[in-house]
Every structure is written in C-alpha cells, then in structure tokens.
Design a protein around this motif. Structure first.
Motif, PDB file in Angstrom:
ATOM      1  N   ASN A  29      19.156 -24.446  -8.402  1.00 40.39           N
ATOM      2  CA  ASN A  29      20.551 -24.150  -8.046  1.00 40.39           C
ATOM      3  C   ASN A  29      21.358 -23.631  -9.234  1.00 40.39           C
ATOM      4  OD1 ASN A  29      20.080 -25.107  -5.392  1.00 40.39           O
ATOM      5  ND2 ASN A  29      20.487 -27.226  -6.067  1.00 40.39           N
ATOM      6  N   THR A  76      12.401 -30.297  -7.545  1.00 40.83           N
ATOM      7  CA  THR A  76      13.691 -29.675  -7.837  1.00 40.83           C
ATOM      8  C   THR A  76      14.758 -30.737  -8.124  1.00 40.83           C
ATOM      9  OG1 THR A  76      14.296 -29.666  -5.489  1.00 40.83           O
ATOM     10  CG2 THR A  76      13.141 -27.731  -6.346  1.00 40.83           C
ATOM     11  N   TYR A  78      18.569 -31.832  -7.172  1.00 41.99           N
ATOM     12  CA  TYR A  78      19.514 -31.653  -6.073  1.00 41.99           C
ATOM     13  C   TYR A  78      20.918 -31.322  -6.602  1.00 41.99           C
ATOM     14  CZ  TYR A  78      16.066 -33.542  -2.784  1.00 41.99           C
ATOM     15  OH  TYR A  78      14.940 -33.734  -2.011  1.00 41.99           O
ATOM     16  N   ARG A  79      21.509 -32.217  -7.379  1.00 43.43           N
ATOM     17  CA  ARG A  79      22.900 -32.068  -7.798  1.00 43.43           C
ATOM     18  C   ARG A  79      23.138 -33.005  -8.987  1.00 43.43           C
ATOM     19  NH1 ARG A  79      22.832 -35.479  -3.407  1.00 43.43           N
ATOM     20  NH2 ARG A  79      23.852 -37.524  -3.705  1.00 43.43           N
TER      21      ARG A  79
END
Length: 503
Positions: A29, A76, A78-79
């Motif tokens: 992201n 990955t 996420y945030r």
C-alpha cells in the motif's frame, strides 16, 4: 538532498515481534513508514501487530544475509496500528503470564521432561505459541489437547535452544552489561573449548559458561586477533635444554611476546623473549646446549658526568637538601678588644680551655638578637649580657693567669649600645637606671621620679657630686637605694673597672 524522481524505495520492510523475533513483510500500500511505527500485518489465520525495525535498501542486504527469497510467499502489511489495536494487544499480553504458569502446572502433571520458557498470543487472540526447551525428543500430543481445552485457542509448540531461551528471557552478564543475545546478537555461532585454549583461559566451566549454560558467545569475538598474534610464537613441545637443567614452559603472554620457563625442583619462573626461545630451539636441534636461558646483559659505559649534570635527575634536589648541613654561627667575643689567651692557639678544637674556666655560653635568644633570660624569666638586654660576661671573666682571670685589657687601654672605641627594652614588670619602671651621658652628648632626661614629684636618683660614675669613684665598700656610705627588680647592668664600657671586693 532530494530523492531522484525515478527512484523507487524497496517495498519490503523488516518487522520485529516479541522476544526479538523478526520477519519480512511487503508494503504493497506504499505506506509512509518510519522505524518504530506499530503496524498490523498478515499472519496465517489472523493478523498480528509488530514494530518496524528496518526499511529501505538495508532490508535487501539483510535478506541476502539470511537467504530469504523475494517471492510471493512474503505476506503484506495491512495498515498502521491505531489506538484501539494497541489497546487490544495490551489486554492479550496481560494474559500471557497467567497462561504460562497454568501451562507449567499441566506439564508437571503429565510428567514431561521439558521446560516452558515463554508464551506469545496473537493480537487477535486466535493463536498461542508456546516456546519450550528440552534435551531429548518430547511427545506432547496429549499436552496439546489439554492446553487447547484449557485456553480455547489454537496451540503451537515451538522448540528453541538454550541460547534463544536466554535471549528471550534477558538478563545481565558477568561483564555487567545486558546479554548480547537479548539485544543485538541474532546469529548464534558454535563455540568450542579450542577458542578458550587459544586465548590461554583456564578451562573452568563456571567461568566460561553463560546464563544459558553453554560457552559464552563472546569467546569468538577476539579469537581472530589471538590467532594472528600466535603466528610469531613458537610451539614448545619439549623442555628447553640448558646447562642449568631442562626448562619447561609454564606460561605464555601472547601480546607481550614473552614466555615463562621453570626448572625442575625450582618454584621460580624465568621470563624469556620469543626470539631467545626460537634461538634455543634451533641450538638444541643442532645439539648445542646454551649456558642459561637468558644471556647476561652487557654493562653499558657510564654516562658522562657533565651530561648527567646537564640532564639532571629527579632526585637531585632531594639529595641537595638531605646532605646540606646547617652552618653554625660564630660566637661573638664577650668584649671587643679582648686579648687572646697566652700560650693557646686560635681556632683549634684541641686547644680549648678547660670546661670550668670557659665563659658562659650565649643563650639562644642572644644569637638571634635578643638578650639572655634572667632567673625570673625576663629577657636581658645586650648590655646586661655583656656585663655578666665580663664579670665571669674577671672571676676566672686569677685562676687561668690571663690578663684582660680594658677597652680604654687598647684605644678602641666601644660600639654604641642600644638601650635595653623594658620587658619586665611595669612597677620596676620607677627604679630603672638612667643612661650615663657621654662627653658632649645631650644631657640625660630628667628621671622619672623627678617628673613625678619624687627625689631624683644620683647618677653613677662621673656624674656623682663629689666626682670620686666608689672604692671597695664605698657604696655603703651612700644611702641605700631601693632595690630594683631588674639585674645590675654593670659598668659602662668607657669607664675603668672597679675592683670587686669578693675577687
């Protein structure tokens, strides 16, 4: 510096979890991350919260070091974790200690030979990882069923080594610092006793072992330096042969390049340089036996005295004051113009007069410029001291046969004497004698008694009304004066000496 426009940052980030465990995750992201930020990452069957420990091109080098491939297996991010995620994580971590104590009780009940060291919950509390250590293989299938029924979570058992266990628990080492394995050391290399032998350390397990019970990892830190220093030190496999006996190796100082040898039956150790040891080994291989281990040093020529004086030494000033003798001041004669005693040489220690005939010694206060003390503890002036010396010489003159000339006969002018200081009682000031006027000098001041209204005293010597000198007991003809507390000062230097009745 501004980042080039075509530059793309490496998208994999290193994340750190509890106990120093680290893993790599992909930042798909393109989050603006900084080292230390808490992030929510993807893990099997849920999510977990970790902290960013490394980012950028350094992550690429770390992956090459740990041989991690950049493929699709990397999960990955996420945030960035918010306050609610962190609060849930704290609640889960509070349950870890209670879970570990209860699990140890279950292990004791089952009788398994294993040591449970730590428990880690996922942030979503869907999985619990149990870290344990054991010497042998452990069958924990029944244990997993009991733990799952007790805590209602998915159980994962992970065996770790004793060094990893010490790293997870932490502590303070013998050096006084925090353990390396719990702070920065991630790769544990094997440590053997050979490293201790190269460093000449005593093979004492209690000193060489760390808190994990294994050899300390720091034994490998300086091993390469010791290996490089040992290249110049010869290997002594048998005793060195000398005419004094066989010398056996006792100790080696690697960095000072010094080796200690000792003879049989002798408790002393003798240091020998490495070069000399190599020379003796070569001589012994050729069948030559040297006289001793170390050759006697050659006596160097003495340094020139002039050079030594110029350079000086630290002990020079001390020797100067140590050997310095105090010079004694010469005694002043009792009366100036006195003749030297007949038949006796001057300045000779063996020709001194008898002790009974010597003049009294000067007091210490007289040498320092003060008069001697009288019987009452008061200081006598120079004139009083002079009169006392003359009187003593007069009494000893008939015995020794020495005639003493008066200053008037020699034609010498006596030195001007300072008036004595009145250090006695204040009551004696009224009876203090006045000084004799000399020639054309000023007339003496009016006596104190006259100033105060009393009768003035009669001056002595030339100042008497009748102009006659007192002879014998003539002093008794005059009315007796009140006795002064101060001692008699004696005759003036410029007056003829009156014969004493008791002489």
């Amino acid at each position: 510096m501004e980042i080039p426009t075509a530059f793309e940052e490496f998208d994999i980030v290193e994340i750190r979890f509890k106990g120093g465990r680290k893993d790599f995750f992909r930042n798909i992201n393109r989050l603006d991350l900084t080292t230390g930020d808490p992030v929510v990452v993807d893990v099997p069957n849920g999510h977990h919260i970790g902290t960013v420990s490394l980012k950028g091109e350094l992550v690429r080098l770390q992956m090459l070091k740990k041989k991690v491939d950049n493929n699709e297996e990397i999960r990955t991010i996420y945030r960035i974790a918010n306050e609610r995620d962190l609060e849930k994580l704290r609640e889960v971590q509070e349950q870890e200690a209670a879970t570990m104590y209860r699990s140890r009780e279950i292990i004791q009940q089952t009788g398994l030979k294993m040591k449970l060291s730590d428990v880690e919950y996922q942030a979503d509390r869907s999985k619990a990882t149990f870290y344990y250590s054991a010497d042998d293989r452990v069958d924990f299938r029944d244990l997993i069923k009991k733990l799952a029924e007790e805590f209602k979570v998915r159980i994962e058992m992970r065996q770790i080594s004793l060094r990893h266990e010490a790293g997870r628990l932490g502590g303070i080492g013998s050096c006084g610092r925090e353990l390396c394995c719990s702070t920065w050391l991630t790769d544990f290399k094997s440590v053997s006793t050979t490293a201790a032998r190269y460093q000449n350390l005593s093979l004492n397990p209690s000193k060489l072992s760390g808190q994990c019970g294994r050899l300390k990892c720091c034994l490998n830190y300086e091993l390469e330096t010791y290996m490089a220093a040992l290249k110049d030190i010869p290997t002594v496999s048998r005793p060195l042969q000398t005419k004094q006996g066989d010398a056996m190796l006792q100790k080696t100082d690697i960095f000072k390049k010094m080796m200690w040898f000792g003879y049989r039956g002798d408790n002393n150790w003798y240091p020998v340089p490495v070069e000399r040891v190599q020379e003796i080994l070569k001589m012994n291989s050729q069948g030559v036996v040297p006289e001793m281990l170390v050759e006697e040093p050659v006596n160097e020529p003495k340094q020139n005295e002039f050079v030594a004086q110029v350079e000086g030494s630290l002990e020079r000033l001390d020797d100067k004051f140590k050997n310095k003798k105090k010079k004694k001041k010469k005694k002043k004669p009792a009366a100036e113009g006195a003749e030297v005693k007949q038949g006796q040489p001057r300045n000779q220690g063996d020709a001194r007069e008898p002790k009974e005939q010597r003049a009294p010694r000067e007091d210490r206060g007289q040498r320092e410029g003060k008069g001697p003390r009288d019987g009452r503890g008061r200081d006598r002036g120079p004139r009083e001291a002079k009169a006392a010396d003359q009187q003593a010489k007069a009494t000893t003159a008939p015995q020794s046969g020495v005639t003493e000339a008066q200053p008037s006969e020699q034609g010498q002018r006596p030195k001007k004497q300072r008036p004595p200081r009145n250090r006695g009682n204040r009551e004696g000031r009224e009876n203090r004698e006045e000084r004799q006027p000399r020639g054309d000098q000023k007339q003496p001041r009016e006596p104190r008694a006259a100033r105060e209204g009393g009768e003035p005293r009669q001056p002595r010597g030339e100042g008497r009304p009748d102009g006659q000198q007192p002879q014998g007991d003539g002093a008794s003809q005059q009315p007796r004066r009140q006795k002064s507390r101060r001692p008699n000062r004696g005759p003036k230097p410029n007056q003829p000496k009156t014969p004493s009745s008791d002489a």
